[in-house]
Enzyme design. Sequence first.
Site, short mmCIF file in Angstrom:
data_model
loop_
_atom_site.label_atom_id
_atom_site.label_comp_id
_atom_site.label_asym_id
_atom_site.label_seq_id
_atom_site.Cartn_x
_atom_site.Cartn_y
_atom_site.Cartn_z
N ASP A 109 0.81 -1.21 0.00
CA ASP A 109 0.00 0.00 0.00
C ASP A 109 0.85 1.27 0.00
O ASP A 109 0.72 2.10 -0.87
CB ASP A 109 -1.00 -0.01 1.18
CG ASP A 109 -0.34 -0.31 2.52
OD1 ASP A 109 0.91 -0.38 2.59
OD2 ASP A 109 -1.07 -0.47 3.52
N ASP A 112 6.75 4.15 3.14
CA ASP A 112 6.80 5.24 4.11
C ASP A 112 8.25 5.40 4.58
O ASP A 112 9.08 5.94 3.86
CB ASP A 112 5.82 4.88 5.24
CG ASP A 112 5.60 5.96 6.26
OD1 ASP A 112 5.78 7.13 5.95
OD2 ASP A 112 5.24 5.62 7.41
N THR A 113 8.60 4.86 5.74
CA THR A 113 10.01 4.93 6.17
C THR A 113 10.89 4.03 5.30
O THR A 113 12.08 4.25 5.18
CB THR A 113 10.17 4.45 7.63
OG1 THR A 113 9.78 3.08 7.71
CG2 THR A 113 9.33 5.29 8.58
N GLY A 114 10.29 2.99 4.71
CA GLY A 114 11.03 2.05 3.85
C GLY A 114 11.43 0.78 4.56
O GLY A 114 11.92 -0.16 3.93
N THR A 116 9.61 -1.60 5.89
CA THR A 116 8.83 -2.78 5.49
C THR A 116 9.31 -3.32 4.14
O THR A 116 9.63 -4.52 4.02
CB THR A 116 7.33 -2.43 5.37
OG1 THR A 116 6.91 -1.85 6.60
CG2 THR A 116 6.50 -3.65 5.07
N LEU A 117 9.38 -2.46 3.14
CA LEU A 117 9.76 -2.93 1.80
C LEU A 117 11.17 -3.47 1.80
O LEU A 117 11.45 -4.51 1.18
CB LEU A 117 9.60 -1.80 0.77
CG LEU A 117 9.79 -2.24 -0.67
CD1 LEU A 117 8.76 -3.31 -1.06
CD2 LEU A 117 9.68 -1.05 -1.64
N LYS A 140 5.65 8.09 0.28
CA LYS A 140 5.85 9.29 1.11
C LYS A 140 7.35 9.50 1.26
O LYS A 140 7.92 9.14 2.29
CB LYS A 140 5.26 9.08 2.50
CG LYS A 140 3.76 8.99 2.59
CD LYS A 140 3.37 9.12 4.06
CE LYS A 140 2.14 8.37 4.39
NZ LYS A 140 1.85 8.36 5.82
#
Length: 186
Positions: A109, A112-114, A116-117, A140
């Site tokens: 989804d 964001d901070t990165g 997770t990916l 983001k």
Amino acid sequence: MPGDSLDANPTPEGIKSILFDETTIDQRIKELAEGIEERCGSDGLTIICVLTGALMFAADLARKLDFPVEIDCLRIGSYGNRLNSVSKPKFSAPLKNSIRGKPVLIVDDILDTGHTLSALMSDLEKQNPSSIHSCVLLDKPDRRQVDIEADFVGFTIPDAFVVGYGLDFAEKFRALPYIATLESAQ
Ligand code: 5GP
Ligand code: MG
């Protein structure tokens, strides 16, 4: 009934403003699908949907790809009821099928901070797919803590907490057909 259409879908309490409506999202997903077809080819792509936030996005994207795909799902430790992400995401559901030797597209989804990916990429790389690409609905970049970019991005947004189209706040708002910001009181 007379007057029904006037307020058929009132904006739910807590929603501040709509960032992307249903038509805009649909159009953008068509464009993403075209880019994915060009770059990831038609050679049996496995879509890995990161639950629960990417559920709607992955479903809509998969149906816009003009070639057969396999779909698998992962669940990752998430925000819960907080507005800040976690720096060490926990994977809580393994993939159902092996991805060894297969081209993989991670569908998430929000980047964001990165964390997770980046954690997900390293974990999946260990499973030896033939290639890994990533596709996120929202990016983001202002909040990035890890040096990572997605291969495909739906929309780039400023630092604001958003809900709808799969994204929740405390499990609310996921089923909204649009992406919206929350009132700061939430
Ligand atoms: P990251 O590890 O990149 O910081 O976090 C990404 C995850 O945090 C996303 O997949 C999503 O689940 C969650 N997240 C980040 N920003 C938002 C947001 O604005 N709204 C919601 N509902 N979840 C978010
Ligand atoms: Mg997530």
